[in-house]
Design a protein around this motif. Sequence first.
Motif, PDB file in Angstrom:
ATOM      1  N   PHE A 168       0.815  -1.219   0.000  1.00 20.31           N
ATOM      2  CA  PHE A 168       0.000   0.000   0.000  1.00 20.31           C
ATOM      3  C   PHE A 168       0.845   1.265   0.000  1.00 20.31           C
ATOM      4  CE2 PHE A 168       0.315  -1.663   4.337  1.00 20.31           C
ATOM      5  CZ  PHE A 168       0.935  -0.603   4.994  1.00 20.31           C
ATOM      6  N   ASP A 169       2.121   1.187   0.386  1.00 15.66           N
ATOM      7  CA  ASP A 169       2.999   2.349   0.358  1.00 15.66           C
ATOM      8  C   ASP A 169       4.098   2.214  -0.687  1.00 15.66           C
ATOM      9  OD1 ASP A 169       4.276   0.269   1.588  1.00 15.66           O
ATOM     10  OD2 ASP A 169       5.195   1.476   3.175  1.00 15.66           O
ATOM     11  N   GLN A 170       3.865   1.355  -1.684  1.00 16.76           N
ATOM     12  CA  GLN A 170       4.869   1.079  -2.713  1.00 16.76           C
ATOM     13  C   GLN A 170       4.309   1.366  -4.108  1.00 16.76           C
ATOM     14  OE1 GLN A 170       8.062  -0.329  -1.886  1.00 16.76           O
ATOM     15  NE2 GLN A 170       7.456   0.058   0.233  1.00 16.76           N
ATOM     16  N   ASP A 171       5.154   1.917  -4.979  1.00 14.01           N
ATOM     17  CA  ASP A 171       4.820   1.999  -6.407  1.00 14.01           C
ATOM     18  C   ASP A 171       5.081   0.636  -7.033  1.00 14.01           C
ATOM     19  OD1 ASP A 171       4.168   4.692  -6.340  1.00 14.01           O
ATOM     20  OD2 ASP A 171       6.224   5.330  -6.736  1.00 14.01           O
ATOM     21  N   VAL A 172       4.142   0.161  -7.841  1.00  6.45           N
ATOM     22  CA  VAL A 172       4.285  -1.146  -8.492  1.00  6.45           C
ATOM     23  C   VAL A 172       4.201  -0.950 -10.005  1.00  6.45           C
ATOM     24  CG1 VAL A 172       3.384  -3.481  -8.721  1.00  6.45           C
ATOM     25  CG2 VAL A 172       3.247  -2.307  -6.514  1.00  6.45           C
ATOM     26  N   PHE A 173       5.251  -1.338 -10.710  1.00  2.00           N
ATOM     27  CA  PHE A 173       5.301  -1.254 -12.170  1.00  2.00           C
ATOM     28  C   PHE A 173       5.450  -2.665 -12.734  1.00  2.00           C
ATOM     29  CE2 PHE A 173       7.213   2.556 -10.372  1.00  2.00           C
ATOM     30  CZ  PHE A 173       6.409   3.547 -10.928  1.00  2.00           C
ATOM     31  N   LEU A 174       4.668  -2.970 -13.759  1.00  2.30           N
ATOM     32  CA  LEU A 174       4.641  -4.317 -14.330  1.00  2.30           C
ATOM     33  C   LEU A 174       4.821  -4.228 -15.836  1.00  2.30           C
ATOM     34  CD1 LEU A 174       4.132  -6.987 -12.772  1.00  2.30           C
ATOM     35  CD2 LEU A 174       1.818  -6.955 -13.669  1.00  2.30           C
ATOM     36  N   ASN A 175       5.565  -5.181 -16.404  1.00  2.00           N
ATOM     37  CA  ASN A 175       5.838  -5.153 -17.843  1.00  2.00           C
ATOM     38  C   ASN A 175       5.948  -6.568 -18.386  1.00  2.00           C
ATOM     39  OD1 ASN A 175       6.625  -4.159 -20.431  1.00  2.00           O
ATOM     40  ND2 ASN A 175       8.742  -4.638 -19.915  1.00  2.00           N
ATOM     41  N   ALA A 176       5.348  -6.789 -19.569  1.00  2.00           N
ATOM     42  CA  ALA A 176       5.517  -8.041 -20.301  1.00  2.00           C
ATOM     43  C   ALA A 176       6.557  -7.797 -21.390  1.00  2.00           C
ATOM     44  CB  ALA A 176       4.207  -8.519 -20.905  1.00  2.00           C
ATOM     45  N   VAL A 177       7.670  -8.506 -21.337  1.00  2.00           N
ATOM     46  CA  VAL A 177       8.796  -8.274 -22.246  1.00  2.00           C
ATOM     47  C   VAL A 177       8.391  -8.590 -23.686  1.00  2.00           C
ATOM     48  CG1 VAL A 177      11.123  -9.057 -22.846  1.00  2.00           C
ATOM     49  CG2 VAL A 177      10.513  -8.667 -20.452  1.00  2.00           C
ATOM     50  N   GLY A 178       8.866  -7.770 -24.623  1.00  2.00           N
ATOM     51  CA  GLY A 178       8.656  -8.045 -26.041  1.00  2.00           C
ATOM     52  C   GLY A 178       7.458  -7.368 -26.646  1.00  2.00           C
ATOM     53  N   GLY A 179       6.680  -6.618 -25.842  1.00  2.00           N
ATOM     54  CA  GLY A 179       5.522  -5.919 -26.386  1.00  2.00           C
ATOM     55  C   GLY A 179       4.292  -6.779 -26.569  1.00  2.00           C
ATOM     56  N   VAL A 180       4.306  -8.017 -26.063  1.00  2.00           N
ATOM     57  CA  VAL A 180       3.143  -8.881 -26.199  1.00  2.00           C
ATOM     58  C   VAL A 180       2.081  -8.474 -25.185  1.00  2.00           C
ATOM     59  CG1 VAL A 180       4.011 -10.622 -24.571  1.00  2.00           C
ATOM     60  CG2 VAL A 180       2.393 -11.293 -26.347  1.00  2.00           C
ATOM     61  N   LYS A 181       0.798  -8.614 -25.564  1.00  2.00           N
ATOM     62  CA  LYS A 181      -0.315  -8.304 -24.670  1.00  2.00           C
ATOM     63  C   LYS A 181      -0.914  -9.604 -24.153  1.00  2.00           C
ATOM     64  CE  LYS A 181      -1.455  -3.969 -26.993  1.00  2.00           C
ATOM     65  NZ  LYS A 181      -2.480  -3.212 -27.742  1.00  2.00           N
ATOM     66  N   ILE A 182      -0.944  -9.748 -22.833  1.00  2.00           N
ATOM     67  CA  ILE A 182      -1.434 -10.974 -22.205  1.00  2.00           C
ATOM     68  C   ILE A 182      -2.779 -10.679 -21.560  1.00  2.00           C
ATOM     69  CG2 ILE A 182      -0.964 -12.739 -20.467  1.00  2.00           C
ATOM     70  CD1 ILE A 182       2.012 -12.120 -20.848  1.00  2.00           C
ATOM     71  N   SER A 183      -3.803 -11.411 -21.969  1.00  2.00           N
ATOM     72  CA  SER A 183      -5.144 -11.188 -21.439  1.00  2.00           C
ATOM     73  C   SER A 183      -5.651 -12.343 -20.599  1.00  2.00           C
ATOM     74  CB  SER A 183      -6.124 -10.934 -22.595  1.00  2.00           C
ATOM     75  OG  SER A 183      -6.118 -12.027 -23.504  1.00  2.00           O
ATOM     76  N   GLU A 184      -5.016 -13.511 -20.677  1.00  2.00           N
ATOM     77  CA  GLU A 184      -5.529 -14.654 -19.936  1.00  2.00           C
ATOM     78  C   GLU A 184      -5.135 -14.574 -18.459  1.00  2.00           C
ATOM     79  OE1 GLU A 184      -4.158 -18.494 -20.826  1.00  2.00           O
ATOM     80  OE2 GLU A 184      -2.048 -18.026 -20.762  1.00  2.00           O
ATOM     81  N   PRO A 185      -5.993 -15.077 -17.555  1.00  2.00           N
ATOM     82  CA  PRO A 185      -5.697 -15.006 -16.117  1.00  2.00           C
ATOM     83  C   PRO A 185      -4.588 -15.946 -15.664  1.00  2.00           C
ATOM     84  CG  PRO A 185      -7.766 -16.173 -16.501  1.00  2.00           C
ATOM     85  CD  PRO A 185      -7.340 -15.618 -17.818  1.00  2.00           C
ATOM     86  N   ALA A 186      -4.066 -16.798 -16.549  1.00  2.00           N
ATOM     87  CA  ALA A 186      -2.990 -17.710 -16.167  1.00  2.00           C
ATOM     88  C   ALA A 186      -1.713 -16.970 -15.796  1.00  2.00           C
ATOM     89  CB  ALA A 186      -2.695 -18.687 -17.318  1.00  2.00           C
ATOM     90  N   ALA A 187      -1.662 -15.665 -16.072  1.00  2.00           N
ATOM     91  CA  ALA A 187      -0.474 -14.876 -15.731  1.00  2.00           C
ATOM     92  C   ALA A 187      -0.474 -14.420 -14.278  1.00  2.00           C
ATOM     93  CB  ALA A 187      -0.381 -13.662 -16.648  1.00  2.00           C
TER      94      ALA A 187
END
Length: 455
Positions: free
Chosen positions: A348-367
């Motif tokens: 709650f007191d942290q910045d969180v940044f997330l990235n999928a390498v390669g520019g791919v878009k992941i929509s499935e919940p398996a991630a």
Amino acid sequence: MAKAKTIYVCNACGGSTPRWQGQCPACQAWNTLEESLSESTSTNARFQGLAQAVPRQKLSAIKAEDMPRLPTGVDEFDRVLGGGLVPGGVVLIGGDPGIGKSTLLLQALAEMSAAGVSVLYSSGEESAAQIALRAKRIVLAAPQLEVLAEIQLEKLLTTIDAARPQVVVVDSIQTVYSDALTSAPGSVAQVRECAAQLTRYAKSTGICMLMVGHVTKDGHLAGPRVLEHIVDTVLYFEGDTHSSFRLVRSIKNRFGAVNELGVFAMTEKGLKGVSNPSAIFLSQHAEMVPGACVLVTQEGSRPLLVEIQALVDTAHIPNPRRLAVGLEQHRLAMLLAVLHRHAGIACFDQDVFLNAVGGVKISEPAADLAVLLAIQSSIRNRALPKELIVFGEVGLAGEIRPCPRGQERLKEAAKLGFTIAIIPKANLPKSKIPGLRVIPVERIDEAISAANELS
């Protein structure tokens, strides 16, 4: 001379209204009404009596046969199409300007013409000389490829009917206009009518029709939404134009699986298919770094290995930032709440940044599981093992749910040299996969404990 009457047409449903409104009265969509000229119905097209009845057929009497496929000669393109082009099928391809739509279609037509297939490339955006220059630039030899520069629908259909090619490319549908309508090319009425006419002609003659469509600033196909319903297959180009890799994704396919993914590399000689796409979605680290976790995702029928990267840092503003690139932003906030509630890790007191390498878009919940393990790795500043792969859906109760095609995901990971897998217990394979140690988990706290022991 009478002033032309204007109406406002919805680009989502095609409904019209005489005055502009913020909301479409037909489909209730917001900010979708566009100004257009009112089209008068000709006397011949008016209802003049009952039409002749057409013969009916019983479904049980219709022979269901597999549709023959016409390979394009580009393997990755064939994969996305479901095996090749279908006679009478209509394909719509969309993407940002300069991403490679025309180049890919020109290469496919060149390969088919070399195999003896009669093809026609109709361009409304470039002259024949410009197309020849592009073919020369990418060293494309296609002596049998025919090119036409025409934007009037009636002339285009007359030329196609006289030549009767097997495959026709219309680049692009927004530049084609019909004399039967008075509105400008690219308007809602023109795009809808021209696409419908070309589709009807393709269905009646068995010609494979490929149409290029412009996209809006939001990345969606421009024009009415009914355009996607008219055609059989809708393909989207993804990826950054500044990157050398291009992704072609199938959004709709009446003759194959949706969400199929084709991976291409843009070279000096055009687009080349990537035989091992997992290599471009994994970072080239000598050793694994904190905050990185390898996910096995499923794109259509193809399992792909993608590296998920997370960076957790102390927030210096009252509202910590949550930013996800290539993954769903709202799902990240939900997963952080699950991590706090069921694993005792607070952000709650942290910045969180997330990235999928390669520019791919992941929509499935398996991630989900890979995202949480990457976040906790960044918080602890401890790297996960380089040979570890992860997949699994995380529920709000902290349980790890199974994912489809778990066996295929594990086999793909083992083939690429990974030796450890943290997966849902329900996806535990019945037979042992050689060289792969599988760690089944049922809850998020079990998965984090297993990852901590490995690191």
